[in-house]
Design a protein around this motif. Structure first.
Motif, PDB file in Angstrom:
ATOM      1  N   THR A   1       0.832  -1.195   0.000  1.00 59.32           N
ATOM      2  CA  THR A   1       0.000   0.000   0.000  1.00 59.32           C
ATOM      3  C   THR A   1       0.867   1.245   0.000  1.00 59.32           C
ATOM      4  OG1 THR A   1      -1.664  -1.173   1.294  1.00 59.32           O
ATOM      5  CG2 THR A   1      -1.864   1.198   1.208  1.00 59.32           C
ATOM      6  N   ALA A   2       0.391   2.266  -0.704  1.00 63.92           N
ATOM      7  CA  ALA A   2       1.054   3.567  -0.705  1.00 63.92           C
ATOM      8  C   ALA A   2       0.007   4.649  -0.487  1.00 63.92           C
ATOM      9  CB  ALA A   2       1.792   3.797  -2.024  1.00 63.92           C
ATOM     10  N   THR A   3       0.442   5.789   0.068  1.00 66.46           N
ATOM     11  CA  THR A   3      -0.413   6.969   0.159  1.00 66.46           C
ATOM     12  C   THR A   3       0.194   8.050  -0.719  1.00 66.46           C
ATOM     13  OG1 THR A   3       0.780   7.754   2.112  1.00 66.46           O
ATOM     14  CG2 THR A   3      -1.181   6.416   2.487  1.00 66.46           C
ATOM     15  N   ALA A   4      -0.666   8.811  -1.377  1.00 64.97           N
ATOM     16  CA  ALA A   4      -0.169   9.816  -2.313  1.00 64.97           C
ATOM     17  C   ALA A   4      -1.129  11.005  -2.361  1.00 64.97           C
ATOM     18  CB  ALA A   4      -0.011   9.218  -3.709  1.00 64.97           C
ATOM     19  N   SER A   5      -0.575  12.190  -2.592  1.00 65.84           N
ATOM     20  CA  SER A   5      -1.379  13.394  -2.778  1.00 65.84           C
ATOM     21  C   SER A   5      -0.626  14.366  -3.664  1.00 65.84           C
ATOM     22  CB  SER A   5      -1.698  14.041  -1.421  1.00 65.84           C
ATOM     23  OG  SER A   5      -0.516  14.466  -0.779  1.00 65.84           O
ATOM     24  N   SER A   6      -1.391  15.203  -4.349  1.00 67.82           N
ATOM     25  CA  SER A   6      -0.782  16.205  -5.215  1.00 67.82           C
ATOM     26  C   SER A   6      -1.792  17.311  -5.491  1.00 67.82           C
ATOM     27  CB  SER A   6      -0.319  15.587  -6.540  1.00 67.82           C
ATOM     28  OG  SER A   6       0.159  16.590  -7.410  1.00 67.82           O
ATOM     29  N   THR A   7      -1.321  18.543  -5.435  1.00 70.28           N
ATOM     30  CA  THR A   7      -2.208  19.659  -5.772  1.00 70.28           C
ATOM     31  C   THR A   7      -2.579  19.639  -7.247  1.00 70.28           C
ATOM     32  OG1 THR A   7      -0.253  21.051  -6.081  1.00 70.28           O
ATOM     33  CG2 THR A   7      -1.327  21.127  -3.929  1.00 70.28           C
TER      34      THR A   7
END
Length: 612
Positions: free
Chosen positions: A367-373
């Motif tokens: 599992t990975a967590t990711a975010s980006s504007t």
């Protein structure tokens, strides 16, 4: 289990019998089965299933007789059962320093009471309990109450607790003193010695004094025994000894680790802490936004390693300081030096590879967590043999949560690294920090479950009659556990050690099994609670037997250790909090085909419960 009404079930007769099997399997093994019968009537259209009318144990409580008591007193209990009714109530006591419960009476009709001649068992603190049995065969044992028996002059010194610091109030109580004026001296000695020294002497009730544990006469981290002696002329009486009171006025050491800067997404906050005396009880990691005076707790940790994952997107962007506050079991606390000037910036892309665990086998979830504007286009999860740059993709996911299953049987056993690669809406890539050295271990035999059964006098405390069971996933060669063993009952020693002796926290007390002074190849079990006093080891005479059960349709070995007597009762503590034990098996054990066992830790299965 709740009471079940008669039900009409539109089932074939064979299915009705299957329901009986499921109901039987759901019954708790710690509760006796109902003596009522189960019957079924079958016709062409439907089956009628009738269950016993009482599936519920009775309720029972023992009435506190007050304190002190002397002569002959009445001890009573309250018991009810709304279904089949009460069959009997047994009232028992446990004498001071006793190891076996003594039955006062068994009564079959209310009021449930009996007379207790307290003159025959000596003076001191006694424990009372009651056990109620209903007419369906279920039994319940009440909570205990304590009372002080004082038929003669009795001196009782109040217990200040296992751990003390600063100035500690001490109080002695005199029973049956009559009109005689007594002088009461409270004394101390280093635990295990008989060199008694005075703390204070007082001649008026209440017989109290203050113990300054910071004085030069007391060694920090040392355990002391306490007693009170009442004297009048040539007559004197000595209290029971309060054993093993640890003095600790030394605060722990603590350092908050630098998480780096900038901080984005979910990050790891960590601290290191140690305490050589009573052990670290908790570490709180806190943060403060620059320009403010408020410290906010990010996480409170009670087990080493003292670290947590924290979502920085919950915070406004800005500059922060971090610190850790460590508190030891005696109540001393220390605040670490600050790590300042750490920037939280979640205005750009961030990606984190979540730790899949130290041991992986079968189908493992990555599992990975990711975010980006700019939006997340995709997240790819890669693996490589540990320490190399030979990265290979496991999967690419375009929707949160970003996860996939990895068939670990397709690679060789060994250490592997993992990373996640984010592609944002602008086409830019961001690579996570590598999660390193996670072991793939598909050994055919491994630990499956660890369980305890309380069979002793005190719930939450290791004592005679308690049981520890270790279950493997397959049958093992018993001679690799200990030479020449056939599985028959074998005398062994169960060793209980404080976690601090093993470099663990004080709430990570650990047991293993010895034979003739050498460790048996069962590995160790971290009880995840505090069962023995700080820096102490307790040993129990025990027996070990092996049996066979079925795990996932495969015959598997169960090793059962039953505790016997101990000479270290004064070192034991009673745990009041539920925990999930962790068993780390030994690689010296092999299955019947000579394949070694995995050493991957296995956690206790089932609902969180209180051990022993």
């Amino acid at each position: 289990m709740s009471r079940r009404p008669v039900a009409q079930l539109a089932l074939a007769a064979a299915v009705a019998l299957g329901v009986l099997g499921v109901v039987t399997g759901l019954l708790s093994p710690a509760v006796a089965f109902s003596g009522a019968t189960f019957s079924s009537t079958t016709s062409n259209a439907v089956s009628t299933v009738k269950a016993a009318s009482d599936w519920t144990p009775p309720t029972v409580s023992v009435v506190d007789p007050g304190s002190p008591v002397k002569g002959t007193v009445t001890v009573s209990a309250n018991a009810t059962d709304a279904d089949s009714g009460i069959a009997s109530v047994t009232i028992q006591y446990l004498a001071p320093n006793g190891s076996a419960w003594v039955t006062l009476c068994t009564t079959t009709a209310a009021p449930y009471a009996c007379s207790w001649n307290t003159t025959g068992g000596g003076d001191g603190t006694f424990v009372l309990r009651a056990t109620a049995t209903d007419k369906a065969g279920y039994s319940t044992t009440s909570s205990t109450v304590q009372t002080t028996v004082a038929n003669n002059l009795l001196v009782v010194l109040g217990d200040p607790g296992d751990l003390v610091r600063g100035t500690v109030p001490l109080t002695a109580t005199l029973y049956n003193a009559g009109t005689v004026s007594y002088s009461v001296a409270i004394q101390y000695a280093v635990s295990g010695t008989t060199t008694w020294k005075p703390l204070c002497t007082t001649t008026t009730a209440p017989y109290a004094c203050s113990w300054n544990t910071t004085g030069t006469a007391f060694t920090q981290g040392e355990s002391y025994d306490l007693r009170a002696v009442a004297s009048a002329g040539s007559t004197s009486s000595t209290s029971a000894t309060v054993v093993g009171v640890l003095v600790d006025n030394i605060a722990p050491t603590v350092t908050v680790q630098d998480p780096g800067s900038p901080l984005r997404g979910t990050v790891t906050l960590a601290a290191t802490a140690s305490d050589a005396e009573s052990g670290v009880a908790q570490v709180v990691i806190q943060y403060q936004l620059s320009g403010t005076s408020t410290w906010t707790s990010a996480c409170t940790l009670t087990i080493d390693p003292f670290s947590c994952r924290y979502d920085t997107t919950k915070l406004p962007d800005g500059t922060y300081a971090l610190r850790a506050v460590a508190t030891d079991a005696a109540g001393n606390s220390t605040t670490s030096a600050l790590v300042a000037g750490r920037v939280v910036d979640n205005t750009v892309s961030s990606v984190s590879m979540e730790d899949p665990g130290a041991y992986l086998n079968g189908s493992a979830t990555l599992t990975a967590t990711a975010s980006s504007t700019a939006g997340v286009t995709s997240v790819r999860i890669d693996y490589a043999p540990s320490g190399t740059t030979t990265w290979a993709p496991v999967c690419t996911d375009t929707t949160s949560p970003y996860a996939c299953s990895w068939d670990t049987t397709k690679v060789a056993d060994g250490l592997y690294d993992f990373r996640a690669v984010l592609v944002d809406g602008k086409g830019s890539t961001t690579t996570s920090t590598t999660v390193s050295a996670r072991r793939v271990d598909n050994s055919p035999v491994r630990g499956y479950d660890v369980q305890t059964v309380s069979g002793g006098a005190t719930a939450g405390k290791l004592d005679a009659g308690d049981v520890l069971r270790l279950t493997y996933t397959q049958q093992v060669d018993l001679t690799t556990i200990t030479p020449g063993w056939t599985g028959a009952s074998l005398p062994v020693t169960l060793r209980l050690r404080d976690g601090g002796l093993l470099g663990l926290s004080s709430s990570s007390d650990t047991v293993d099994v010895l034979r003739s002074g050498a460790a048996v190849n069962l590995g160790s079990v971290n009880l995840k609670q505090d069962y023995v006093k700080t820096s102490k080891t307790a040993s129990f005479n025990a027996t070990m037997v092996a049996s066979t059960t079925t795990v996932a349709g495969v015959p598997a070995t169960v090793v059962t250790i039953t505790l016997g007597t101990t000479s270290n009762a004064s070192l034991l503590r009673t745990a009041t909090t539920a925990s999930t034990m962790v068993w780390t098996p030994s690689a010296s054990v092999t299955d019947l085909n000579r394949f070694p066992s995995s050493t991957a830790p296995t956690s206790e299965l089932g609902a969180l419960d209180r051990e022993f």
